[in-house]
Design an enzyme around this catalytic site. Structure first.
Site, PDB file in Angstrom:
ATOM      1  N   ASP A  64       0.870  -1.161   0.000  1.00  0.00           N
ATOM      2  CA  ASP A  64       0.000   0.000   0.000  1.00  0.00           C
ATOM      3  C   ASP A  64       0.921   1.229   0.000  1.00  0.00           C
ATOM      4  OD1 ASP A  64      -2.227   1.731   0.581  1.00  0.00           O
ATOM      5  OD2 ASP A  64      -1.440   1.785   2.634  1.00  0.00           O
ATOM      6  N   ASP A  66       0.043   5.190   0.876  1.00  0.00           N
ATOM      7  CA  ASP A  66      -0.109   6.156   1.974  1.00  0.00           C
ATOM      8  C   ASP A  66      -0.220   5.459   3.328  1.00  0.00           C
ATOM      9  OD1 ASP A  66      -0.128   8.229   0.078  1.00  0.00           O
ATOM     10  OD2 ASP A  66      -2.264   7.895  -0.289  1.00  0.00           O
TER      11      ASP A  66
END
Ligand code: ZN
Length: 451
Positions: A64, A66
């Site tokens: 992922d 952020d």
């Protein structure tokens, strides 16, 4: 001497010849110097060049963005806001060296909401790749979902306002990379900081790791339990490359004693590493062709308003015992509704998940009351996990601090549990095989039954 870039290609273009190119993820290295040729020769002999061919199954780590790679700032929409988290470059470089494909899969609803253009997103990713490059790290693919399901934002792009299959927890982004790179899902991972990452990993058949940076899973949007938890990406990467293989190897004596359809109980103090052992045992059994189901006794924690004192006052142990009785006496496929527990709101959700347990599935029950609810001490697979108390104290405090408690409140919880939980849980140790975890290795301390 001729150089492709300086001589051959320009000449071809001059002659009006057609030049075609494609972005290949297979082995490509510039061998312009004797030293570089030597390095490539080593890679050739070691099999590294061959392994990078996409007709071999590849291992991947999906990341992922952020809150996992960079600091979570909510709706990041400019390169200036992009700040890489400590140790991330080095961690990704280690994945590159360990022959993992590194692919970033990120939801970017800021595009649909009109808060960030595709061009700005490209600049943000350029900055990310430049920063990683400074540390000798690279990513194989960056895939983003530009969609968002809810309408009603000023300046939104209505074409992108839709239900799509790429937005996590959908698996569209992962599936496309799996197809492109011929990725073996069973030896691949996803690391993220939110419940949608963990659910996407689960749906896609990847091992999941929740990190405590960013949202730390406390968005609680989806009721899903990660396979493993680590403080940050560097620690998650250590586990993927070294810890997980070591952990599985050290659990082999346990797995060797297990037969299909049996139950395993893993007890111990809170935050002692029970769920990590349970997940690793499940992974090991899966690699041996045995399916297993992990049940955490935390799912039977009572909501805050329904609690009374002591460990049992916090647990709905009667219902858990009912579930265990059903599992014990199952004959064919068992359909079982199990609860879930939201840590942040401290609420129990009854029948949150539906589980199918086959008669030959191994069922692993882990949690502070696992040994208590296992019933007879004559059950063969009962384990008690212990770790150094100071380390456990740190973990307990960190858990409550993450949930937004103050240091004083977290310390009070820890000290309170030392009185009303720790001795109670300790008492169950004597009837079980004792395990301790040192550096991701399980040590079987009293192994009279487990040779
Ligand atoms: Zn999408």
């Amino acid at each position: 001497m001729l150089d492709f870039g300086k001589n051959i290609f320009p000449e071809m273009l001059e002659l009006g010849l057609l030049l075609r190119g494609y972005n290949s993820p297979e082995y490509i290295k510039d061998v312009g110097t004797p030293e570089r040729i030597d390095k490539v020769c080593v890679d050739l002999v070691s099999g590294r060049v061959d392994m990078a061919r996409l007709d071999h199954e590849q291992m991947a780590v999906f990341l992922d963005r952020d809150g996992t790679i960079n600091k979570e700032v909510r709706h990041l929409n400019s390169p200036e806001q992009f700040e890489i988290l400590p140790g991330v470059g080095d961690a990704i470089r280690r994945l590159n060296h360990a022959n993992y494909r590194v692919c970033i899969v990120t939801n970017q609803p800021v595009i649909a909401r009109g808060e960030c253009s595709v061009e700005t997103l490209r600049q943000i990713h350029n900055k990310m790749e430049t920063l990683l490059g400074h540390e000798g790290a690279y990513v194989d693919r960056i895939i983003y979902c530009p969609h968002h399901p809810d309408r009603g934002f000023e300046g939104e792009i209505s074409d992108l306002k839709c239900e799509c299959c790429c937005r996590k927890p959908g698996t569209g982004m992962i599936d496309s990379v799996v197809a492109e790179f011929n990725i073996a899902r069973s030896s691949s991972w996803l690391v993220g900081d939110s419940s949608s990452d963990i659910l996407a990993a689960k749906r896609a058949g990847l091992h999941s790791i929740l990190v405590e940076t960013g949202y730390a899973g406390l968005d609680e949007k989806y009721l899903v339990t990660p396979d493993y938890n680590f403080a940050d990406l560097p620690r998650a990467v250590n586990f993927i490359i070294e810890g997980h293989p070591r952990l599985m190897e050290s659990l082999e004596p346990l797995a060797a004693n297990l037969k299909a359809g049996e139950m395993v109980f893993i007890g111990g103090q809170s935050r002692s590493g029970k769920s990590m052992i349970a997940s690793a045992l499940r992974d090991l059994l899966r690699s041996q062709g045995i399916n297993s189901v992990v049940l955490s006794t935390d799912r039977w924690l009572r909501g805050e308003s329904k609690r009374s004192d002591g460990v049992l006052g916090r647990h709905d142990d009667d219902h858990l015992r009912d579930a265990i009785a059903k599992i014990d006496t199952r004959n064919g496929t068992l359909s079982l509704n199990i609860n879930a527990y939201r840590k942040l709101k401290r609420e129990q959700i009854v029948d949150a998940e539906h589980l199918r347990i086959e008669s030959d599935d191994v069922v692993i029950v882990e949690g502070v009351i696992a040994l208590y609810v296992s019933g007879a001490a004559s059950r063969p697979h009962r384990f008690y996990v212990s770790i150094d108390e100071e380390e456990r104290r740190q973990r307990v405090l960190r858990e409550y601090l993450l949930r937004g408690w103050s240091e004083t409140e977290a310390t009070a919880i820890y000290e309170n549990r030392l009185i009303d939980e720790v001795p109670w849980v300790n008492a169950s140790a004597s009837s079980a095989v004792n395990l301790s975890v040192v550096d991701h290795k399980v040590i079987i301390e009293r192994n009279h039954d487990y040779k």
